[in-house]
Design an enzyme around this catalytic site. Structure first.
Site: not given
Ligand code: NAD
Length: 290
Positions: A49, A93, A116
């Protein structure tokens, strides 16, 4: 369907849009990633990422925390990132260690920085057909469908898996009447899970079959209608190799289109995170979102 090539193309488009955003006098968009503990897969995902951000001109900062931190310490960091005007997107994460209440952490992320799209406010907006951010993996899947001119309208779409990250949101997206900038929709959607009876029979009805289960080679050729579009979301390790949820060699003989693993959905998931970070920057800088 070559997800790697499509991700490269979309990233080049995002790079141009980031440059235009900065040229218009806005600050460089910035993603803050939070990595707790040292799970090897999570480390690889976060590194990918960060590299992708770099490729398109998005700044990124990584907050690495030890696996034994307590819930309140992580909560304090998220609140700090919420307040930081330089940060446009926050990514925590997953998975998080057991001592941390994962849902409470995700609920604390500012919904305007929730790249997200896991915050209940963003989940609710999507379910009402007026999304702010689209969740990254499902968004990657609809990009694969749209850019391969797969017409979903009136078609039967079967999703295997009902997780909050993949199964539920992709089902929600494919059934919507319309979503901004997305062609895929208007499908008749069936969601299958571990209690579904005659799973193979249900899958064989699918014009579009999406496998998000987490079991290596679970979908066999007998479960696929000839000519169907098959999207393999799974990432599994089998004998040291990465494989999907679909038996690629056998299903490629039956399917009309099929995504490989690796090189299918994965690169698009990362790409849609970049899209959402740019979108977060536009929202926070009060620039019209196109
Ligand atoms: P999850 O474990 O949260 O959900 C799995 C789902 O599969 C569950 O809803 C369960 O009901 C269903 N399932 C399990 N066994 C089944 C069975 N025998 N029959 C029918 N359904 C069954 O997983 P997830 O987070 O949705 O992820 C699924 C897979 O996708 C994993 O391999 C994960 O690593 C991968 N993934 C990939 C990406 C990507 O970018 N490519 C992103 C997210 C997840």
């Amino acid at each position: 369907m070559d997800g790697k090539a499509l991700a490269k193309l979309i990233q080049s488009e995002i790079k141009q849009r980031v440059a235009d955003h900065v040229a218009a006098g806005n600050p460089q968009p910035k993603l803050a990633a939070v990595l707790v503990g040292d799970d090897p897969a999570s480390k690889v995902y976060v590194r990918n990422k960060e590299r992708a951000c770099e490729r398109v001109g998005i700044a990124s900062e990584l907050h690495r925390l030890s696996g034994d931190i307590d819930h309140d310490q992580l909560l304090a960091l998220v609140n700090e990132l919420n307040r930081d005007d330089d940060v446009n997107g926050i990514l925590v994460q997953l998975p998080l260690p057991d001592q941390i209440d994962e849902q409470a952490i995700l609920d604390t992320i500012d919904p305007l920085k929730d790249v997200d799209a896991f915050h209940p406010e963003n989940v609710g907006l999507l379910s009402q057909g007026r999304p702010r951010f689209l969740p990254c993996t499902p968004h990657g899947i609809v990009q694969l469908l749209d850019r391969h001119d797969v017409d979903c309208s009136g078609k039967s779409a079967v999703v295997i898996g009902r997780s909050d990250i993949v199964g539920k949101p992709i089902a929600s997206m494919l059934m919507q009447k319309s979503l901004p900038n997305i062609k895929a929709g208007n499908a008749t959607v069936t969601v299958c899970h571990s209690r579904t009876q005659d799973l193979a029979g249900v899958c064989r009805q699918a014009d579009i079959l999406i496998a998000a289960i987490g079991r290596a080679n679970f979908v066999t050729a007998e479960m696929v209608k000839p000519g169907a579009v098959v999207i393999d979301v799974g990432i599994n390790r089998l004998d040291g190799k990465l494989v999907g949820d679909v038996d690629f060699d056998a299903v490629s003989q039956v399917a009309g289109m099929l995504t490989p693993v690796p090189g299918g959905v994965g690169p698009l998931t990362v790409t849609m995170l970049l899209e959402n970070t740019l979108m977060g920057a536009k929202i926070q800088n009060r620039v019209a979102v196109s």
